[in-house]
Design a protein around this motif. Structure first.
Motif, PDB file in Angstrom:
ATOM      1  N   ALA A  38       0.887  -1.235  -0.270  1.00  0.00           N
ATOM      2  CA  ALA A  38      -0.078   0.005   0.237  1.00  0.00           C
ATOM      3  C   ALA A  38       1.030   1.329   0.013  1.00  0.00           C
ATOM      4  O   ALA A  38       2.300   1.094   0.146  1.00  0.00           O
ATOM      5  N   GLY A  39       0.370   2.353  -0.003  1.00  0.00           N
ATOM      6  CA  GLY A  39       1.062   3.671   0.114  1.00  0.00           C
ATOM      7  C   GLY A  39       1.199   4.520  -1.232  1.00  0.00           C
ATOM      8  O   GLY A  39       1.969   5.402  -1.289  1.00  0.00           O
ATOM      9  N   VAL A  40       0.673   3.990  -2.109  1.00  0.00           N
ATOM     10  CA  VAL A  40       0.629   4.696  -3.435  1.00  0.00           C
ATOM     11  C   VAL A  40      -0.813   4.793  -4.203  1.00  0.00           C
ATOM     12  O   VAL A  40      -1.482   3.971  -3.797  1.00  0.00           O
ATOM     13  N   VAL A  41      -0.957   5.642  -5.008  1.00  0.00           N
ATOM     14  CA  VAL A  41      -2.065   6.047  -5.607  1.00  0.00           C
ATOM     15  C   VAL A  41      -1.928   6.137  -7.097  1.00  0.00           C
ATOM     16  O   VAL A  41      -1.257   6.814  -7.676  1.00  0.00           O
ATOM     17  N   SER A  42      -2.479   5.457  -8.124  1.00  0.00           N
ATOM     18  CA  SER A  42      -2.457   5.248  -9.411  1.00  0.00           C
ATOM     19  C   SER A  42      -3.665   5.627 -10.154  1.00  0.00           C
ATOM     20  O   SER A  42      -4.689   5.231  -9.534  1.00  0.00           O
ATOM     21  N   PRO A  43      -3.469   6.093 -11.339  1.00  0.00           N
ATOM     22  CA  PRO A  43      -5.001   6.875 -11.880  1.00  0.00           C
ATOM     23  C   PRO A  43      -5.831   5.639 -12.478  1.00  0.00           C
ATOM     24  O   PRO A  43      -7.055   5.590 -12.200  1.00  0.00           O
ATOM     25  N   THR A  44      -5.502   4.458 -12.860  1.00  0.00           N
ATOM     26  CA  THR A  44      -6.298   3.696 -13.249  1.00  0.00           C
ATOM     27  C   THR A  44      -7.220   2.986 -12.031  1.00  0.00           C
ATOM     28  O   THR A  44      -8.440   2.722 -12.149  1.00  0.00           O
ATOM     29  N   ALA A  45      -6.381   2.528 -11.077  1.00  0.00           N
ATOM     30  CA  ALA A  45      -6.983   2.137  -9.807  1.00  0.00           C
ATOM     31  C   ALA A  45      -7.963   3.185  -9.257  1.00  0.00           C
ATOM     32  O   ALA A  45      -9.218   2.815  -8.637  1.00  0.00           O
ATOM     33  N   PHE A  46      -7.698   4.505  -9.199  1.00  0.00           N
ATOM     34  CA  PHE A  46      -8.487   5.522  -8.751  1.00  0.00           C
ATOM     35  C   PHE A  46      -9.822   5.482  -9.863  1.00  0.00           C
ATOM     36  O   PHE A  46     -10.920   5.935  -9.087  1.00  0.00           O
ATOM     37  N   ARG A  47      -9.657   5.471 -11.025  1.00  0.00           N
ATOM     38  CA  ARG A  47     -10.556   5.386 -11.835  1.00  0.00           C
ATOM     39  C   ARG A  47     -11.718   4.246 -11.513  1.00  0.00           C
ATOM     40  O   ARG A  47     -12.959   4.520 -11.355  1.00  0.00           O
ATOM     41  N   LYS A  48     -11.322   3.043 -11.139  1.00  0.00           N
ATOM     42  CA  LYS A  48     -12.118   2.155 -10.633  1.00  0.00           C
ATOM     43  C   LYS A  48     -12.782   2.323  -9.598  1.00  0.00           C
ATOM     44  O   LYS A  48     -13.850   1.956  -9.075  1.00  0.00           O
ATOM     45  N   ALA A  49     -11.966   3.066  -8.537  1.00  0.00           N
ATOM     46  CA  ALA A  49     -12.590   3.593  -7.145  1.00  0.00           C
ATOM     47  C   ALA A  49     -13.587   4.415  -7.474  1.00  0.00           C
ATOM     48  O   ALA A  49     -14.824   4.259  -7.121  1.00  0.00           O
ATOM     49  N   LEU A  50     -13.728   5.218  -8.478  1.00  0.00           N
ATOM     50  CA  LEU A  50     -14.694   6.461  -8.761  1.00  0.00           C
ATOM     51  C   LEU A  50     -15.965   5.633  -9.175  1.00  0.00           C
ATOM     52  O   LEU A  50     -16.981   6.000  -9.209  1.00  0.00           O
ATOM     53  N   GLU A  51     -15.687   4.464 -10.245  1.00  0.00           N
ATOM     54  CA  GLU A  51     -16.549   4.016 -10.911  1.00  0.00           C
ATOM     55  C   GLU A  51     -17.541   3.301  -9.780  1.00  0.00           C
ATOM     56  O   GLU A  51     -18.727   3.135  -9.904  1.00  0.00           O
ATOM     57  N   ASP A  52     -16.811   2.840  -8.760  1.00  0.00           N
ATOM     58  CA  ASP A  52     -17.744   2.021  -7.718  1.00  0.00           C
ATOM     59  C   ASP A  52     -18.358   2.983  -6.979  1.00  0.00           C
ATOM     60  O   ASP A  52     -19.701   2.911  -6.372  1.00  0.00           O
ATOM     61  N   VAL A  53     -17.973   4.274  -6.767  1.00  0.00           N
ATOM     62  CA  VAL A  53     -18.967   5.290  -6.262  1.00  0.00           C
ATOM     63  C   VAL A  53     -19.889   5.772  -7.005  1.00  0.00           C
ATOM     64  O   VAL A  53     -21.270   6.211  -6.366  1.00  0.00           O
ATOM     65  N   GLY A  54     -19.881   5.836  -8.253  1.00  0.00           N
ATOM     66  CA  GLY A  54     -21.111   6.194  -9.202  1.00  0.00           C
ATOM     67  C   GLY A  54     -21.391   7.749  -9.092  1.00  0.00           C
ATOM     68  O   GLY A  54     -20.389   8.463  -8.884  1.00  0.00           O
ATOM     69  N   ASP A  55     -22.514   8.066  -8.948  1.00  0.00           N
ATOM     70  CA  ASP A  55     -23.109   9.407  -9.042  1.00  0.00           C
ATOM     71  C   ASP A  55     -23.367   9.740  -7.337  1.00  0.00           C
ATOM     72  O   ASP A  55     -23.814  11.038  -7.265  1.00  0.00           O
ATOM     73  N   LYS A  56     -22.749   9.136  -6.510  1.00  0.00           N
ATOM     74  CA  LYS A  56     -23.160   9.485  -4.999  1.00  0.00           C
ATOM     75  C   LYS A  56     -22.038  10.777  -4.909  1.00  0.00           C
ATOM     76  O   LYS A  56     -21.047  11.106  -5.380  1.00  0.00           O
ATOM     77  N   PRO A  57     -22.753  11.584  -3.995  1.00  0.00           N
ATOM     78  CA  PRO A  57     -21.740  12.735  -3.394  1.00  0.00           C
ATOM     79  C   PRO A  57     -20.466  12.073  -2.808  1.00  0.00           C
ATOM     80  O   PRO A  57     -20.444  11.104  -2.045  1.00  0.00           O
ATOM     81  N   LEU A  58     -19.415  12.753  -2.898  1.00  0.00           N
ATOM     82  CA  LEU A  58     -18.147  12.066  -2.699  1.00  0.00           C
ATOM     83  C   LEU A  58     -17.128  12.881  -1.800  1.00  0.00           C
ATOM     84  O   LEU A  58     -16.928  14.183  -2.042  1.00  0.00           O
ATOM     85  N   ASP A  59     -16.713  12.571  -0.736  1.00  0.00           N
ATOM     86  CA  ASP A  59     -15.576  13.290   0.263  1.00  0.00           C
ATOM     87  C   ASP A  59     -14.242  12.685  -0.236  1.00  0.00           C
ATOM     88  O   ASP A  59     -14.186  11.425  -0.068  1.00  0.00           O
ATOM     89  N   VAL A  60     -13.304  13.357  -0.713  1.00  0.00           N
ATOM     90  CA  VAL A  60     -12.101  13.069  -1.080  1.00  0.00           C
ATOM     91  C   VAL A  60     -11.015  13.560   0.106  1.00  0.00           C
ATOM     92  O   VAL A  60     -10.828  14.835   0.186  1.00  0.00           O
ATOM     93  N   TYR A  61     -10.463  12.564   0.769  1.00  0.00           N
ATOM     94  CA  TYR A  61      -9.523  12.933   2.089  1.00  0.00           C
ATOM     95  C   TYR A  61      -8.256  12.738   1.725  1.00  0.00           C
ATOM     96  O   TYR A  61      -7.823  11.680   0.902  1.00  0.00           O
ATOM     97  N   ILE A  62      -7.382  13.710   1.622  1.00  0.00           N
ATOM     98  CA  ILE A  62      -5.728  13.761   1.094  1.00  0.00           C
ATOM     99  C   ILE A  62      -4.889  13.976   1.960  1.00  0.00           C
ATOM    100  O   ILE A  62      -5.091  15.054   2.842  1.00  0.00           O
TER     101      ILE A  62
END
Length: 239
Positions: A38-62
């Protein structure tokens, strides 16, 4: 990928996504995933995570030092394209390209003890002849100007462009109060200092470090930590 800590329960009205760690490209992200790291963030994995969220309001903690610019821009653009509410929260600091990701959110929050760092991009491990270096300089100039335009588009006032550009060129750490003066950021109540991602790539300015000098830590706590470390090392060497 586990570092996202995606919270998207069935029946819940909102989803939460945590970006803790370095921003990397898909190749490096795949390496981490292959070995279960763990400990890294990549764009394709992030895209998949966003697809799981769908159209819900999203809180992104950075809480991130930043990382790979193209990958960070891809993530920022994914967030900016969302039609649903996207709220960015800085948990520790959003530095470099992670700061761009934070600014891409449609609503932004910073507790009073967090930081936003913006600066020009740079190239590491570069080698080549004089022509290669000239091309690299031009690439850095073009990329840097593009990021600056992105930043300027999110300023509260056009009159702040000159100041923010000077800060950008010098590499500037904005505390929450200062960041909210330049950008549309809501200040949240102060929280206790809690490091969720250590800054490895940048030296913390002295003015910023002073903010941590007031952390109360009793002698008994220090002794407890020292004892725990001593016992841990003893256990290792006794094996």
């Amino acid at each position: 990928m586990s570092k996202y800590k995606l919270k998207n329960e069935a029946g819940s009205e909102r989803a939460s996504l945590y970006i803790y760690g370095d921003i990397v490209d898909d190749q490096e992200g795949s390496f981490y995933e292959l070995f279960g790291l763990a400990g890294v963030v990549s764009p394709t994995a992030f895209r998949k995570a966003l697809e799981d969220v769908g159209d819900k309001p999203l809180d992104v903690y950075i809480s991130s030092d930043g990382g790979d610019v193209p990958s960070g821009l891809a993530i920022a653009n994914m967030l900016a394209r969302r039609t649903a509410q996207t709220v960015g929260h800085v948990d520790g600091w959003a530095a470099s390209i992670a700061g761009i990701i934070f600014l891409a959110c449609t609503e932004r929050h910073m507790p009073g003890n967090t930081f936003l760092m913006l600066h020009r991009p740079w190239i590491s491990g570069f080698a080549g002849n004089i022509d290669d270096f000239e091309k690299a300089v031009e690439f850095l100039r073009t990329t840097g100007d593009t990021l600056l335009n992105f930043i300027n588009a999110r300023l509260r006032s056009e009159s702040d462009k000159e100041t923010v550009e000077a800060n950008y060129k010098a590499e500037h750490w904005y505390n929450a109060d200062e960041a909210s003066a330049f950008f549309d950021i809501q200040l949240d109540a102060n929280q206790g200092y809690k490091t969720v991602a250590k800054c490895k790539s940048y030296k913390m300015p002295a003015a910023m470090a002073k903010n941590f000098e007031n952390i109360n830590q009793t002698e008994s706590k220090k002794e407890a930590v020292q004892a725990a470390l001593k016992n841990s090392f003893k256990a290792i060497y006794d094996l």
